[in-house]
Write an enzyme that holds these catalytic residues in place. Structure first.
Site, PDB file in Angstrom:
ATOM      1  N   GLU A 103       0.852  -1.188   0.000  1.00 43.66           N
ATOM      2  CA  GLU A 103       0.000   0.000   0.000  1.00 43.66           C
ATOM      3  C   GLU A 103       0.887   1.236   0.000  1.00 43.66           C
ATOM      4  OE1 GLU A 103      -4.241  -1.183   1.776  1.00 43.66           O
ATOM      5  OE2 GLU A 103      -2.800  -0.582   3.296  1.00 43.66           O
ATOM      6  N   CYS A 128       6.160  -4.456  15.639  1.00 45.93           N
ATOM      7  CA  CYS A 128       5.702  -3.513  16.669  1.00 45.93           C
ATOM      8  C   CYS A 128       4.233  -3.811  16.985  1.00 45.93           C
ATOM      9  CB  CYS A 128       5.871  -2.074  16.196  1.00 45.93           C
ATOM     10  SG  CYS A 128       7.577  -1.686  15.761  1.00 45.93           S
ATOM     11  N   CYS A 131       1.179  -1.830  15.397  1.00 41.84           N
ATOM     12  CA  CYS A 131       1.217  -1.542  13.957  1.00 41.84           C
ATOM     13  C   CYS A 131       0.605  -2.666  13.128  1.00 41.84           C
ATOM     14  CB  CYS A 131       2.678  -1.313  13.561  1.00 41.84           C
ATOM     15  SG  CYS A 131       2.921  -1.157  11.795  1.00 41.84           S
ATOM     16  N   GLU A 171      10.492  -1.321   7.401  1.00 43.76           N
ATOM     17  CA  GLU A 171      11.567  -0.586   8.069  1.00 43.76           C
ATOM     18  C   GLU A 171      12.603  -0.228   6.992  1.00 43.76           C
ATOM     19  OE1 GLU A 171      12.879   0.846  11.001  1.00 43.76           O
ATOM     20  OE2 GLU A 171      14.464   1.170   9.520  1.00 43.76           O
ATOM     21  N   LEU A 226      10.134   6.598  18.245  1.00 41.55           N
ATOM     22  CA  LEU A 226      10.576   6.328  19.630  1.00 41.55           C
ATOM     23  C   LEU A 226       9.468   5.625  20.423  1.00 41.55           C
ATOM     24  CD1 LEU A 226      12.955   6.794  21.576  1.00 41.55           C
ATOM     25  CD2 LEU A 226      11.854   8.930  22.258  1.00 41.55           C
ATOM     26  N   ASN A 299      -3.598   5.803  15.730  1.00 44.48           N
ATOM     27  CA  ASN A 299      -4.689   5.410  14.826  1.00 44.48           C
ATOM     28  C   ASN A 299      -5.051   3.957  15.097  1.00 44.48           C
ATOM     29  OD1 ASN A 299      -4.615   7.851  13.087  1.00 44.48           O
ATOM     30  ND2 ASN A 299      -2.533   7.121  12.762  1.00 44.48           N
ATOM     31  N   CYS A 341      -0.793   6.484   9.824  1.00 41.52           N
ATOM     32  CA  CYS A 341       0.422   5.854  10.329  1.00 41.52           C
ATOM     33  C   CYS A 341       0.135   4.532  11.040  1.00 41.52           C
ATOM     34  CB  CYS A 341       1.034   6.845  11.303  1.00 41.52           C
ATOM     35  SG  CYS A 341       2.707   6.494  11.667  1.00 41.52           S
TER      36      CYS A 341
END
Ligand code: SF4
Length: 347
Positions: A103, A128, A131, A171, A226, A299, A341
């Site tokens: 995407e 993460c 995510c 990443e 972070l 989000n 995000c």
């Protein structure tokens, strides 16, 4: 991040002999023109990036036989899946030549700028917790050509793209060489000619890659995801956390080598990293010149996490203000189409 993962990730290329023609293959284009005079490649780039042609027949500077050959060897289609629009944001699924998908997102801001948020990997190995991409797992790295296709796609929609952020799926520093190659092409006068200061890369923080990036002599903006002010919480949220001490050492070295500011991104997650103690710990970390803090609203990504309440956000920000920490807050865009995000995911 250990090097094993970085080098392991690099090995995951697809078998191009079995590939479809779903998108433009710039590597093949370079190869196809390798028997021509060097100016032919420049002409091809102009046709692709400036004239935005979608068929080599439109490149009238080329002899007909060359156009025919290029149409066969390097077709210019970009195959997409779902393309969703929500006010200031467009999210597109792009189908790669091995039929995997990524995407990519275009955001228009109030100053009339169009930013493309590019993906650098199919999925992400970092896992993460907050995510959606991390939950997809990792498939493979993107080539520089696959990164560039994301920008060509929006440019062909008539969008004037003048800002690029490497903040989509993946990443970027695990795909270092291809990302750097893409950045150079984005900035190149023969490429998209987008100012280098209008390119940003966001990383979870891989110290050896940050150090390497500091020696590239590129004025690309660096952002660090972070999201937690101490190792216990950061390792919980981001299992590949290398340790804040090691991370900040590499960031300080980056600043020393480049004299450039570093943006720290901090997602505010309800009841997880948004209390007064976290704010104070974060303020203590941020008290250095050229450190800039960006608070981001979380989000929802289908996890147990929720965005911070207005009350918690206010308490958090008050601590930062008391400590004289300058910060910005990122506007929440594209949430309705899951383009914000951490929300990018391909099933
Ligand atoms: S936040 Fe970034 S590094 Fe972490 S899993 Fe998602 S895409 Fe990967």
């Amino acid at each position: 991040m250990d090097k094993t993962l970085a080098s392991g990730a690099r090995k995951c290329w697809f078998d191009s002999s079995r590939a479809h023609n779903n998108m433009i293959n710039l590597e093949k284009l370079q190869k196809a023109l390798s028997d021509q005079k060097p100016y032919r490649l420049k002409q091809a780039y102009k046709a692709l990036f400036k004239d935005l042609i979608s068929d080599w027949d439109e490149a009238t500077v080329f002899p007909i036989e060359l156009r025919e050959r290029l149409n066969k060897e390097c077709p210019l289609d970009i195959k997409t899946g779902e393309v969703l629009e929500d006010k200031d944001t467009i999210k597109a699924k792009i189908i790669l030549n091995d039929n995997l998908a990524i995407e990519t997102v275009l955001m228009a801001n109030t100053r009339g700028r169009n930013t493309v948020c590019v993906s650098s990997q199919v999925g992400c190995p970092m896992g993460c917790l907050f995510c959606a991409t991390g939950r997809m797992g990792f498939k493979r790295n993107l080539s520089f050509s696959e990164i560039i296709n994301q920008i060509i796609f929006f440019a062909r929609m008539g969008k004037d793209v003048d800002n690029i952020v490497f903040m989509g799926m993946g990443e970027p520093f695990l795909n270092y060489d291809e990302v750097i190659k893409a950045m150079r092409m984005i900035n190149d006068k023969e490429g998209f000619n987008i100012g280098i200061r209008h390119i940003s890369v966001s990383t979870i923080g891989i110290p050896e890659m940050i150090e390497r990036f500091s020696r590239e002599n590129m004025q690309v903006n660096l952002a660090i995801s972070l999201h937690a002010p101490n190792d216990k919480l950061r390792t919980y949220l981001m299992p590949t956390n290398v340790g804040l001490e090691k991370l900040f050492e590499s960031i300080d070295l980056y600043i020393q080598n480049t004299k450039r500011k570093v943006m720290f991104e901090y997602l505010l997650i309800d009841g997880v990293n948004d209390d007064k103690e976290c704010a104070q710990e974060l303020a203590n970390l941020m008290k250095k010149p050229l450190y800039f803090l960006n608070l981001i609203e979380y989000n929802p990504t289908g996890t147990k996490f929720k965005p911070s309440s207005e009350k918690n956000k206010k308490i958090f920000k008050d601590v930062l203000i008391e400590n004289k920490i300058q910060f910005t807050e990122r506007y929440r865009f594209g949430q309705n189409i899951k383009a914000a995000c951490g929300q990018l995911i391909v099933k």
